[in-house]
Design a protein around this motif. Structure first.
Motif, mmCIF file in Angstrom:
data_model
loop_
_atom_site.group_PDB
_atom_site.id
_atom_site.type_symbol
_atom_site.label_atom_id
_atom_site.label_comp_id
_atom_site.label_asym_id
_atom_site.label_seq_id
_atom_site.Cartn_x
_atom_site.Cartn_y
_atom_site.Cartn_z
ATOM 1 N N LYS A 8 0.836 -1.200 0.000
ATOM 2 C CA LYS A 8 0.000 0.000 0.000
ATOM 3 C C LYS A 8 0.878 1.260 0.000
ATOM 4 C CE LYS A 8 -3.655 2.274 2.614
ATOM 5 N NZ LYS A 8 -4.423 2.288 3.856
ATOM 6 N N LEU A 9 1.938 1.246 0.807
ATOM 7 C CA LEU A 9 2.858 2.380 0.894
ATOM 8 C C LEU A 9 3.633 2.577 -0.408
ATOM 9 C CD1 LEU A 9 4.356 4.543 2.676
ATOM 10 C CD2 LEU A 9 5.994 2.721 3.196
ATOM 11 N N LEU A 10 4.117 1.465 -0.975
ATOM 12 C CA LEU A 10 4.977 1.503 -2.164
ATOM 13 C C LEU A 10 4.383 0.626 -3.263
ATOM 14 C CD1 LEU A 10 8.332 1.016 -0.248
ATOM 15 C CD2 LEU A 10 7.491 3.158 -1.249
ATOM 16 N N PRO A 11 3.318 1.092 -3.910
ATOM 17 C CA PRO A 11 2.672 0.268 -4.929
ATOM 18 C C PRO A 11 3.565 0.076 -6.159
ATOM 19 C CG PRO A 11 1.684 2.454 -4.883
ATOM 20 C CD PRO A 11 2.664 2.388 -3.739
ATOM 21 N N GLN A 12 4.064 -1.151 -6.312
ATOM 22 C CA GLN A 12 4.972 -1.446 -7.419
ATOM 23 C C GLN A 12 4.359 -1.109 -8.772
ATOM 24 O OE1 GLN A 12 5.622 -5.567 -6.520
ATOM 25 N NE2 GLN A 12 7.428 -5.149 -5.270
ATOM 26 N N GLU A 13 3.061 -1.352 -8.912
ATOM 27 C CA GLU A 13 2.392 -1.108 -10.192
ATOM 28 C C GLU A 13 2.332 0.375 -10.553
ATOM 29 O OE1 GLU A 13 -0.685 -1.091 -6.981
ATOM 30 O OE2 GLU A 13 0.988 -2.406 -7.471
ATOM 31 N N SER A 14 2.504 1.262 -9.579
ATOM 32 C CA SER A 14 2.543 2.706 -9.846
ATOM 33 C C SER A 14 3.967 3.232 -9.975
ATOM 34 C CB SER A 14 1.855 3.472 -8.708
ATOM 35 O OG SER A 14 0.515 3.105 -8.609
ATOM 36 N N ILE A 15 4.895 2.588 -9.280
ATOM 37 C CA ILE A 15 6.268 3.094 -9.221
ATOM 38 C C ILE A 15 7.139 2.570 -10.362
ATOM 39 C CG2 ILE A 15 8.382 3.075 -7.829
ATOM 40 C CD1 ILE A 15 6.466 3.216 -5.339
ATOM 41 N N ILE A 16 7.121 1.285 -10.628
ATOM 42 C CA ILE A 16 8.010 0.711 -11.645
ATOM 43 C C ILE A 16 7.811 1.340 -13.033
ATOM 44 C CG2 ILE A 16 8.596 -1.426 -12.879
ATOM 45 C CD1 ILE A 16 8.378 -2.851 -10.139
ATOM 46 N N PRO A 17 6.567 1.617 -13.477
ATOM 47 C CA PRO A 17 6.409 2.252 -14.793
ATOM 48 C C PRO A 17 7.072 3.629 -14.916
ATOM 49 C CG PRO A 17 4.340 1.268 -14.113
ATOM 50 C CD PRO A 17 5.277 1.196 -12.922
ATOM 51 N N LEU A 18 7.305 4.306 -13.786
ATOM 52 C CA LEU A 18 7.961 5.617 -13.821
ATOM 53 C C LEU A 18 9.371 5.532 -14.400
ATOM 54 C CD1 LEU A 18 6.916 6.988 -10.301
ATOM 55 C CD2 LEU A 18 5.929 7.600 -12.530
ATOM 56 N N LEU A 19 9.991 4.356 -14.309
ATOM 57 C CA LEU A 19 11.366 4.171 -14.801
ATOM 58 C C LEU A 19 11.446 4.053 -16.317
ATOM 59 C CD1 LEU A 19 12.517 1.730 -12.028
ATOM 60 C CD2 LEU A 19 13.539 3.965 -12.485
ATOM 61 N N ASP A 20 10.333 3.747 -16.971
ATOM 62 C CA ASP A 20 10.310 3.592 -18.430
ATOM 63 C C ASP A 20 11.381 2.584 -18.888
ATOM 64 O OD1 ASP A 20 9.328 4.092 -21.002
ATOM 65 O OD2 ASP A 20 10.795 5.678 -21.357
ATOM 66 N N ILE A 21 11.343 1.400 -18.293
ATOM 67 C CA ILE A 21 12.357 0.366 -18.511
ATOM 68 C C ILE A 21 12.226 -0.230 -19.907
ATOM 69 C CG2 ILE A 21 13.189 -1.895 -17.735
ATOM 70 C CD1 ILE A 21 12.088 -1.083 -14.915
ATOM 71 N N LYS A 22 13.378 -0.383 -20.553
ATOM 72 C CA LYS A 22 13.465 -1.077 -21.843
ATOM 73 C C LYS A 22 13.984 -2.491 -21.581
ATOM 74 C CE LYS A 22 12.536 2.839 -23.957
ATOM 75 N NZ LYS A 22 11.977 3.619 -22.875
ATOM 76 N N GLN A 23 13.725 -3.417 -22.496
ATOM 77 C CA GLN A 23 14.020 -4.841 -22.321
ATOM 78 C C GLN A 23 15.477 -5.138 -21.978
ATOM 79 O OE1 GLN A 23 12.091 -7.495 -21.997
ATOM 80 N NE2 GLN A 23 13.870 -8.800 -21.772
ATOM 81 N N ASN A 24 16.417 -4.338 -22.467
ATOM 82 C CA ASN A 24 17.837 -4.633 -22.250
ATOM 83 C C ASN A 24 18.516 -3.635 -21.306
ATOM 84 O OD1 ASN A 24 20.014 -6.417 -22.733
ATOM 85 N ND2 ASN A 24 20.889 -4.964 -24.195
ATOM 86 N N ASP A 25 17.736 -2.900 -20.519
ATOM 87 C CA ASP A 25 18.305 -1.902 -19.613
ATOM 88 C C ASP A 25 19.032 -2.550 -18.439
ATOM 89 O OD1 ASP A 25 17.357 0.219 -21.083
ATOM 90 O OD2 ASP A 25 15.728 0.725 -19.698
ATOM 91 N N LYS A 26 20.153 -1.933 -18.064
ATOM 92 C CA LYS A 26 20.797 -2.242 -16.792
ATOM 93 C C LYS A 26 20.179 -1.291 -15.774
ATOM 94 C CE LYS A 26 25.261 -3.664 -18.621
ATOM 95 N NZ LYS A 26 26.692 -3.305 -18.712
ATOM 96 N N ILE A 27 19.810 -1.832 -14.614
ATOM 97 C CA ILE A 27 19.073 -1.066 -13.607
ATOM 98 C C ILE A 27 19.828 -1.104 -12.289
ATOM 99 C CG2 ILE A 27 16.887 -0.873 -12.352
ATOM 100 C CD1 ILE A 27 15.625 -2.502 -14.708
#
Length: 176
Positions: A8-27
């Motif tokens: 509830k505090l850190l909703p992954q479904e709201s936060i992860i898309p903010l990164l705009d991750i591409k398939q081959n990104d190093k994170i």
């Protein structure tokens, strides 16, 4: 570490898309803790997710999960943020969740993050919204975090509140 209150505090479904991750990104997952974001990030890329933390116990916990789940693309880094053992411009996404309020000096940590981030890609900060009636000394207002991050060279992209208690700041590293 992974419970309904944390979700509830850190909703992954709201936060992860903010990164705009591409398939081959190093994170880079800064302050990875028990891997709350590390494992979902590893599912988003075929490349490496670096889990950086200063607590060996937390990284040991992540290693146990890696062994149990068979995850192949997570690399553990036991270092402070100011000494990230990665090449310049070597990662395409950085997530710093609930950690930067603990770091002193903050400007040095942000300079290290700036150094390892590739130009033109995203850096996301998730941190506590200060409580107006009970200001804790280590909570940093989003305006101050934005200002300090911009002084380190980042360009502000957006701000949001994924939950009532945290803010999300999205930055990019400018392309020279």
């Amino acid at each position: 570490m992974d419970n309904p209150e944390r979700r509830k505090l850190l909703p992954q479904e709201s936060i992860i898309p903010l990164l705009d991750i591409k398939q081959n990104d190093k994170i880079l997952d800064v302050g990875a803790g028990a891997g709350y974001f590390t494992f979902p990030l590893a599912e988003q890329t075929s490349n490496t997710v670096y889990a950086l933390d200063i607590e060996k116990e937390m990284l040991d916990y992540i290693q146990k999960l890696i062994n149990h789940q068979g995850t192949k693309n997570i690399t553990l880094l036991l270092e402070p943020i100011e000494i990230i053992p990665l090449e310049n411009a070597s990662v395409q996404c950085i997530l710093a969740s609930m950690v930067l309020h603990e770091v002193q000096p903050l400007d040095e940590a942000l300079k290290a993050l700036y150094r390892v981030l590739e130009p033109g890609v995203r850096f996301v900060i998730i941190d506590w919204i200060p409580e107006p009636k009970n200001v804790r000394s280590n909570r940093i207002h989003s305006d101050d975090m934005k200002r300090i991050s911009e002084q380190a060279g980042f360009k502000s992209h957006s701000i949001s509140t994924p939950s009532e208690e945290v803010y999300a700041l999205v930055f990019t590293k400018p392309i020279d």
